[in-house]
Design a protein around this motif. Structure first.
Motif, PDB file in Angstrom:
ATOM      1  N   GLY A 299       4.086  26.534  29.193  1.00  0.00           N
ATOM      2  CA  GLY A 299       3.556  26.893  27.879  1.00  0.00           C
ATOM      3  C   GLY A 299       4.533  27.774  27.127  1.00  0.00           C
ATOM      4  O   GLY A 299       4.990  28.799  27.665  1.00  0.00           O
ATOM      5  N   ALA A 300       4.866  27.391  25.887  1.00  0.00           N
ATOM      6  CA  ALA A 300       5.825  28.161  25.092  1.00  0.00           C
ATOM      7  C   ALA A 300       5.216  28.627  23.781  1.00  0.00           C
ATOM      8  O   ALA A 300       5.924  28.817  22.785  1.00  0.00           O
ATOM      9  CB  ALA A 300       7.074  27.322  24.822  1.00  0.00           C
ATOM     10  N   GLY A 301       3.895  28.838  23.780  1.00  0.00           N
ATOM     11  CA  GLY A 301       3.218  29.372  22.592  1.00  0.00           C
ATOM     12  C   GLY A 301       3.405  30.876  22.506  1.00  0.00           C
ATOM     13  O   GLY A 301       4.359  31.444  23.042  1.00  0.00           O
ATOM     14  N   LYS A 302       2.454  31.555  21.854  1.00  0.00           N
ATOM     15  CA  LYS A 302       2.567  33.004  21.668  1.00  0.00           C
ATOM     16  C   LYS A 302       2.595  33.735  22.997  1.00  0.00           C
ATOM     17  O   LYS A 302       3.436  34.608  23.231  1.00  0.00           O
ATOM     18  CB  LYS A 302       1.400  33.501  20.815  1.00  0.00           C
ATOM     19  N   MET A 303       1.671  33.374  23.884  1.00  0.00           N
ATOM     20  CA  MET A 303       1.607  34.039  25.182  1.00  0.00           C
ATOM     21  C   MET A 303       2.844  33.710  26.019  1.00  0.00           C
ATOM     22  O   MET A 303       3.423  34.575  26.675  1.00  0.00           O
ATOM     23  CB  MET A 303       0.343  33.617  25.926  1.00  0.00           C
ATOM     24  N   GLY A 304       3.245  32.435  26.006  1.00  0.00           N
ATOM     25  CA  GLY A 304       4.403  32.015  26.781  1.00  0.00           C
ATOM     26  C   GLY A 304       5.669  32.723  26.331  1.00  0.00           C
ATOM     27  O   GLY A 304       6.488  33.157  27.163  1.00  0.00           O
ATOM     28  N   LYS A 305       5.836  32.846  25.028  1.00  0.00           N
ATOM     29  CA  LYS A 305       7.025  33.521  24.502  1.00  0.00           C
ATOM     30  C   LYS A 305       7.060  34.979  24.951  1.00  0.00           C
ATOM     31  O   LYS A 305       8.120  35.520  25.294  1.00  0.00           O
ATOM     32  CB  LYS A 305       7.056  33.428  22.983  1.00  0.00           C
ATOM     33  N   LEU A 306       5.890  35.631  24.952  1.00  0.00           N
ATOM     34  CA  LEU A 306       5.827  37.026  25.388  1.00  0.00           C
ATOM     35  C   LEU A 306       6.142  37.157  26.876  1.00  0.00           C
ATOM     36  O   LEU A 306       6.804  38.107  27.304  1.00  0.00           O
ATOM     37  CB  LEU A 306       4.441  37.609  25.096  1.00  0.00           C
ATOM     38  N   VAL A 307       5.678  36.186  27.676  1.00  0.00           N
ATOM     39  CA  VAL A 307       6.009  36.198  29.106  1.00  0.00           C
ATOM     40  C   VAL A 307       7.520  36.108  29.285  1.00  0.00           C
ATOM     41  O   VAL A 307       8.122  36.863  30.057  1.00  0.00           O
ATOM     42  CB  VAL A 307       5.305  35.039  29.844  1.00  0.00           C
ATOM     43  N   ILE A 308       8.146  35.177  28.566  1.00  0.00           N
ATOM     44  CA  ILE A 308       9.609  35.000  28.651  1.00  0.00           C
ATOM     45  C   ILE A 308      10.323  36.288  28.231  1.00  0.00           C
ATOM     46  O   ILE A 308      11.275  36.739  28.891  1.00  0.00           O
ATOM     47  CB  ILE A 308      10.047  33.816  27.768  1.00  0.00           C
ATOM     48  N   LYS A 309       9.837  36.877  27.143  1.00  0.00           N
ATOM     49  CA  LYS A 309      10.450  38.106  26.630  1.00  0.00           C
ATOM     50  C   LYS A 309      10.406  39.227  27.673  1.00  0.00           C
ATOM     51  O   LYS A 309      11.398  39.927  27.901  1.00  0.00           O
ATOM     52  CB  LYS A 309       9.718  38.535  25.352  1.00  0.00           C
ATOM     53  N   HIS A 310       9.251  39.375  28.340  1.00  0.00           N
ATOM     54  CA  HIS A 310       9.108  40.461  29.319  1.00  0.00           C
ATOM     55  C   HIS A 310       9.837  40.138  30.622  1.00  0.00           C
ATOM     56  O   HIS A 310      10.310  41.053  31.309  1.00  0.00           O
ATOM     57  CB  HIS A 310       7.635  40.748  29.561  1.00  0.00           C
ATOM     58  N   LEU A 311       9.948  38.861  30.963  1.00  0.00           N
ATOM     59  CA  LEU A 311      10.757  38.483  32.125  1.00  0.00           C
ATOM     60  C   LEU A 311      12.209  38.878  31.904  1.00  0.00           C
ATOM     61  O   LEU A 311      12.875  39.418  32.807  1.00  0.00           O
ATOM     62  CB  LEU A 311      10.652  36.970  32.367  1.00  0.00           C
ATOM     63  N   ILE A 312      12.692  38.615  30.700  1.00  0.00           N
ATOM     64  CA  ILE A 312      14.076  38.970  30.359  1.00  0.00           C
ATOM     65  C   ILE A 312      14.256  40.490  30.405  1.00  0.00           C
ATOM     66  O   ILE A 312      15.270  41.002  30.907  1.00  0.00           O
ATOM     67  CB  ILE A 312      14.453  38.404  28.976  1.00  0.00           C
ATOM     68  N   ALA A 313      13.257  41.207  29.887  1.00  0.00           N
ATOM     69  CA  ALA A 313      13.338  42.674  29.893  1.00  0.00           C
ATOM     70  C   ALA A 313      13.378  43.231  31.314  1.00  0.00           C
ATOM     71  O   ALA A 313      13.948  44.309  31.553  1.00  0.00           O
ATOM     72  CB  ALA A 313      12.145  43.254  29.140  1.00  0.00           C
ATOM     73  N   LYS A 314      12.793  42.495  32.264  1.00  0.00           N
ATOM     74  CA  LYS A 314      12.779  42.937  33.666  1.00  0.00           C
ATOM     75  C   LYS A 314      14.015  42.460  34.442  1.00  0.00           C
ATOM     76  O   LYS A 314      14.125  42.689  35.642  1.00  0.00           O
ATOM     77  CB  LYS A 314      11.518  42.414  34.355  1.00  0.00           C
ATOM     78  N   GLY A 315      14.905  41.762  33.754  1.00  0.00           N
ATOM     79  CA  GLY A 315      16.156  41.375  34.405  1.00  0.00           C
ATOM     80  C   GLY A 315      16.270  39.917  34.801  1.00  0.00           C
ATOM     81  O   GLY A 315      17.260  39.518  35.424  1.00  0.00           O
TER      82      GLY A 315
END
Length: 559
Positions: A299-315
């Motif tokens: 899923g790459a909607g609003k929630m999916g994008k936020l998951v990706i964003k926070h995964l990146i923030a965690k390294g």
């Protein structure tokens, strides 16, 4: 003995008369709790039974008073008295029907919220009651089609499903909405009543303002809920069911939410459901394996994008994203160019899952994407990541079936499991939430003043129409006396004169009917002014606005 017999005869007449009144009232109001053999078997038993229904008891009391005031409602009494023009039981029935209708149609309208959330209801029930955003307009239409619902809005997220309505009759409105929710979801009314919460008027207003401010969220201070409240307004605009009071409520809620986030630090360092999900994965994975775990995001909607964003923030530097189309994934990839984001179609989802250690699901699918049979076919994961494949499902309805938990090689977590992660940062934000309450109270006061001032709008319109009728009639008389030789400029001057007089005369009364919430005049004074003007100019109509609406709705329903 003759006196005693006469007294007994009179008492039996009174009893029959009272019994008829109650029989009719019972049939009108739907009392299923009384049997025909014991409506008034004794004064004590009837009073104790009626005590369970205080509002209906008052109505029955009025019925009996009406009955006692009439010559007779009993055929045997009519025969004894020998009156030629006797009221029949049918006319009494019609009288009581009118009385019952008048009783509830003259109630004042109520703003209320009926809902469930993560605090009151498990996800198994929440997912049945959830309403996809695309169906909100249809839901509003169906709700406003109910007899006692005038306006409506739906706020449905992963943590809540709340119905906001303006009800023309409070108790009947609640009953109709709950039955509608039950019919739509398949959840029995009795089960709904165990979990639902119900708030009226100012309490309902305050609740939505707290929701919009992130104070009622699983993650205290989260920002995504404000965007979801905005979406309610956006999807409701132009819908007649998303009326003046409800739209005003949600617009004020957006203002309150923005003020809280601007004027307090509640959102500083706060997390969303998506970031809490990422934190949960970090907690559940062995510490040494977090950087090397293979990640799949469905899923790459609003929630999916936020998951990706926070995964990146965690390294996280590499992940696979499954979505229906590549457009959204391409946009995300463009935003985070330093991270390897691989797009795969839905048809490749199970293949991608077989190569993943951690799977985040965040789609709007109504049906589970992963069932036990699917997960059993996946190869085991490496012992380096704990030997279990993690499914972190933040969708409502759930994307991962509960049956997947039975698979030994899988661990499944949903939004209700995020509480342990959220608790770690909650204490710090509770103090900030107290700061936000004073802002919310200010906004509630402003909204309530605005909402209450709407009560004077019909009077303002009727007063202006009354003045306009007089002005137009007198202007016609003047013009007819002046003859046809007047120039256009002269006619305009006379017209402007009449309008100027009316506007200046109305200015004072209109100002005393308006309530902005910023002046010092109490609402009671404004309403007193409204009632005074209604009396002075005979502006009141015979049928109340609410009564007209209810009769109109019920009439349409019978066609």
């Amino acid at each position: 003995m003759a006196a005693a017999a006469a007294s007994g005869f009179v008492n039996s007449i009174a009893l029959s008369e009272s019994k008829l009144g109650v029989d009719i009232a019972v049939s009108l109001l739907g009392f299923n709790h009384f049997s025909s053999s014991n409506h008034l078997s004794s004064s004590s038993s009837s009073s104790s039974s009626l005590a369970c229904f205080p509002s209906r008891t008052r109505f029955l009391s009025n019925v009996l008073k009406v009955n006692r005031g009439r010559k007779s409602l009993n055929p045997r009494c009519e025969a004894v008295e020998g009156i030629g023009s006797r009221p029949s039981p049918l006319s009494a029935l019609e009288l009581l029907k009118t009385s019952a209708a008048d009783r509830y149609t003259k109630e004042s309208s109520s703003l209320m919220v009926i809902g469930i959330n993560f605090r009151t209801t498990p996800i198994e029930i929440r997912e049945k009651l959830s309403i996809p955003e695309a169906q909100w307009p249809q839901a509003i239409s169906e709700l406003c089609g109910l007899n006692h619902i005038d306006e409506a809005a739906v706020l449905s997220t992963c943590n809540r499903m709340e119905i906001y309505v303006v009800a023309l009759s409070q108790h009947r409105g609640v009953k109709e909405v709950i039955e509608w929710m039950s019919k739509r979801s398949g959840v029995p009314v009795s089960e709904l009543c165990e979990h639902r919460f119900l708030l009226y008027n100012k309490d309902a207003t305050r609740h939505l303002f707290e929701v919009s401010s992130g104070l009622d969220s699983l993650v205290l201070g989260e920002g995504q809920i404000l965007a979801q409240v905005r979406q309610v307004v956006k999807s409701g605009e132009g819908d007649p069911g998303f009326g003046r009071k409800i739209s005003g409520l949600f617009k004020h809620a957006i203002t309150a939410g923005k003020r809280v986030r601007t004027e307090t630090s509640i959102s500083t360092g706060s997390v969303s459901v998506s970031s809490a999900a990422v934190d949960l994965a970090q907690v559940k994975l062995p510490q040494f394996s977090y950087a090397t775990a293979r990640v799949l995001v469905v899923g790459a909607g609003k929630m999916g994008k936020l998951v990706i964003k926070h995964l990146i923030a965690k390294g996280c530097t590499k992940m696979v994203v499954v979505n229906r189309t590549e457009d959204k994934v391409a946009a995300i990839r463009e935003e985070f160019r330093d991270v390897e984001i691989i797009y795969r179609s839905l048809e490749e989802m199970y293949t991608c899952a077989s190569e993943a250690d951690v799977i985040f699901t965040c789609t709007a699918s109504d049906e589970p994407l992963f069932l036990k049979k699917h997960v059993q076919m996946l190869p085991p994961v490496s012992s380096n990541v704990g030997g279990h494949r993690l499914f972190i499902d933040i969708s409502v309805p759930r994307n991962v079936g509960s049956c997947v938990s039975d698979v030994d090689t899988a661990h499944v977590y949903n939004v209700d499991d995020l509480k342990e992660v959220v608790a770690a940062t909650k204490e710090d934000r509770l103090q900030k939430a107290l700061e936000a309450q004073s802002i919310i109270w200010e906004e509630v006061t402003k909204f309530e003043a605005w909402k209450d001032s709407l009560e004077t709008v019909p009077t303002i319109k009727k007063l202006r129409a009354y003045a306009e009728r007089i002005r137009a009639a007198e202007l016609d008389k003047c013009m007819s006396k002046m003859g046809d030789n007047m120039s256009k400029s002269q006619k305009k001057a006379i017209y402007d004169l009449s309008m100027g007089i009316i506007n200046k005369l109305l200015h004072g009364p209109m100002e005393h009917l308006r309530c902005s919430g910023t002046d010092n005049r109490p609402l009671g004074e404004i309403l007193d002014n409204m009632h005074a003007l209604n009396r002075i100019f005979s502006l009141d109509t015979e049928i109340s606005v609410l009564e007209e609406k209810i009769r109109s709705k019920m009439g349409k329903g019978q066609k």
